[in-house]
Design a protein around this motif. Structure first.
Motif, short mmCIF file in Angstrom:
data_model
loop_
_atom_site.label_atom_id
_atom_site.label_comp_id
_atom_site.label_asym_id
_atom_site.label_seq_id
_atom_site.Cartn_x
_atom_site.Cartn_y
_atom_site.Cartn_z
N THR A 70 0.82 -1.21 0.00
CA THR A 70 0.00 0.00 0.00
C THR A 70 0.86 1.26 0.00
O THR A 70 1.95 1.31 0.58
N TYR A 71 0.32 2.24 -0.66
CA TYR A 71 0.91 3.57 -0.70
C TYR A 71 1.16 4.09 0.71
O TYR A 71 2.22 4.66 1.00
N GLU A 72 0.20 3.83 1.59
CA GLU A 72 0.31 4.32 2.97
C GLU A 72 1.57 3.77 3.65
O GLU A 72 2.32 4.50 4.30
N TRP A 115 2.03 10.38 -5.10
CA TRP A 115 0.89 9.66 -5.66
C TRP A 115 0.76 9.91 -7.17
O TRP A 115 0.26 9.08 -7.92
N ARG A 151 -3.76 2.00 -3.01
CA ARG A 151 -4.02 3.05 -2.02
C ARG A 151 -5.20 2.60 -1.18
O ARG A 151 -6.33 2.51 -1.68
#
Lengths: 386, 386
Positions: A70-72, A115, A151
């Motif tokens: 995940t991006y996070e 992003w 995301r």
């Protein structure tokens, strides 16, 4: 054959004992960030081998890159790397760790919101160098320039490709895969099989080399896949599967031929909304795409039936039906179920999946760009149950 | 599978019209040395396409690199390049031009006597970047790091390999091959076929991918080779042959498997003493190596017989005999004769060829290192006449 450009500068270090070779591949003075996943590398000895090879170097660690990274999570690694002025990234794990590390490599020096790299709004001008030690043969990420990142906040699963994120080197030591759970072996084989099919099962362009390479890889997966489940520590079996999964998506068999990729695009939405493993979604979608597009894929379906499954008797439609059935059976034999229903997903889930495709503007999929939303709906409806 | 390291950073630009793309591949400010051979590129339009792509650049020219390029000729190019402070080399032609240009690239900055590069006495620390526009599909030099150079004064034909001399890019435009004489097409196909056989026909190491890739390339050459002679301007046929010859020697099918190379080493001496085309020497020597080493190569000979020539009936020795005969017939069909006698070379030439092998310390050839001088003598004696 279609015109093409082929470029792949990743150095492959293949075989038992090759982890030690990374010490020669990373310049002595570089500050290294080691990235990995859930920590299985600490149980199976890979972490220790890597650290031994990097003895005396400055090494930081970032653990916890999850499947479907995940991006996070990855942005936390970007912060760490920026803070510690890291020079080199070393991904140790499977395709998710390598994919995630490619994003980290591009995001660290990125000016603006990282992003945008995934939303394809920003240009990558530079990236940190990265290498990988692969422990899970599946995605091919160890020898290509692609990366898929999710995301969590928005359920978006998006991809980017850039020549700057080819790993400088990748170590493929088959012994690192001996301790993998059967589910990951099955997933890996299905993932690679589908990668090959996406580049093979389109329409003929008089490219016999690419066809024969693809068929050679499919036959090898069919032969070696079940053996990998039955004999987890057979070195040669694991070596052949590992090299197959790398060759399946390093650009070679796709050079000069059309690509489909509809199965991947539809599958990504299933993972995003329902959390299925990537390979599970491919095992579900591919047979339905073969069925729905059987007319336009007819010539290659018949070639696939004959050369991969030795199906040469009977009428054409019978051979195509049999080839689709054989494909499904093979996935099931690898322990990967092939219907949404097998995972508790029912027909009422289809509209939301189609809506995701629409939201991501994935309305012209396939080698002809003719898999529109109604066609994707048909594929998904056919995938619900037998 | 054996352990291996694979690295190949050459960018391939494949297809009609791709010569124009070189303008993006060479930095604008670089002083370019264009290297070529006898001038056929001025008749077939390739020179004009290259110069159009390089319009506005500083371009020097060095013509006259001969087949089996000589140290004596290449050193003149080295002098020119040093004098004009050239930054980038662009080889336009066949394998000899590319091989020669690799030597030039390494020799320009070399400290000491550049002959040491070939005699393997000196270390290459740096090399000029080079690119290629290939006009003759054959040697694979456009996508590998090897080079073979002959010293006319001493009849030495020696090779070197170095990662710094991989071409940065190679343009493979099949239309540039339409005007080639049949002899060069025949030679190219035999050269590539033998490259594949040198990496395939050894002993099994459980490497099904490499085996199937090699078989796929052999089958493609067998199918497309005669068509290339019959239909010189069939684009797809030339495209398939061109990609085959590149794939035959870019390191891929040889990764993780043993190599033989005795045919090449023995063949080099025939070229050095008698001036035969490189491929002619391979067509002469390969069938004899297959015959003399039939016991140690038995398993792969039977696999070759079955998968490439569909020979599955009869006893093992009969199948092996038939496979050797089929190989010879294929070379003859490509217009390349397969006995020394066909080129007016008689049995009395054998001792001098064996003496050359001894002088070059080529006394342990083959995948087992067991092809000693008496065995090479046997191979050559068997090659004199039917």
């Amino acid at each position: 054959m279609l015109n093409f450009s082929f470029y792949n500068p990743t150095k492959i270090l293949f075989g038992k004992g090759q982890i030690a070779a990374i010490s020669k591949e990373i310049p002595k003075d570089q500050r290294i960030l080691l990235t990995y996943g859930g920590g299985s590398i600490k149980q199976n000895g890979v972490y220790d081998q890597v650290m031994a090879a990097l003895a005396g170097r400055t090494v930081f660690e970032f653990a916890g890159i999850e499947p479907n990274p995940t991006y996070e999570t990855l942005m936390k690694a970007v912060e760490l790397a920026r803070r510690e002025k890291v020079d080199f990234l070393l991904a140790v794990g499977g395709g998710s760790v390598v994919d995630g590390t490619k994003f980290i490599a591009a995001a660290i020096p990125f000016v603006g919101d990282p992003w945008d790299i995934l939303a394809n709004r920003g240009r990558i001008e530079t990236a940190l160098p990265l290498g990988s030690v692969l422990t899970l043969p599946a995605t091919g990420s160890e020898m290509n320039s692609g990366s898929v990142v999710t995301r969590r906040a928005t359920n978006d699963k998006l991809a980017f490709m850039h020549p700057l994120v080819y790993p400088r080197f990748s170590v493929l030591d088959p012994t690192t895969t001996f301790t993998l759970p059967p589910r990951q072996i099955g997933n890996g084989v299905v993932d690679a099989y589908t990668h090959i099919m996406e580049q093979y099962l389109t329409y003929p362009v008089n490219a016999p080399i690419q066809d024969r390479f693809a068929e050679g890889l499919l036959l090898t997966l069919i032969e070696e896949g079940p053996k990998a489940l039955a004999m987890p520590d057979d070195y040669d079996v694991r070596a052949n599967i590992m090299w197959c999964t790398t060759m399946a998506l390093n650009g070679l068999i796709g050079a000069g031929v059309p690509g489909d990729w509809a199965t991947h695009m539809i599958g990504h939405e299933i993972t995003a909304l329902h959390g299925l493993d990537h390979a599970q979604t491919l095992a579900i979608v591919l047979p339905s795409v073969m069925q729905v597009k059987r007319d336009k894929k007819r010539a290659k379906l018949l070639q696939y039936a004959a050369r991969v499954w030795n199906l040469t008797d009977g009428d054409e439609d019978g051979r195509i039906d049999a080839a689709i059935a054989k494909t499904r059976e093979f996935f099931e034999r690898m322990g990967v179920h092939t219907y949404l229903g097998d995972y508790g997903i029912k027909a009422d889930a289809v509209p939301a999946l189609v809506a995701q495709l629409e939201r991501h503007e994935l309305t012209k999929l396939g080698e002809y760009g003719d898999i529109d939303l109604p066609t994707s709906r048909k594929v998904l409806e056919l995938s619900v149950a037998a």
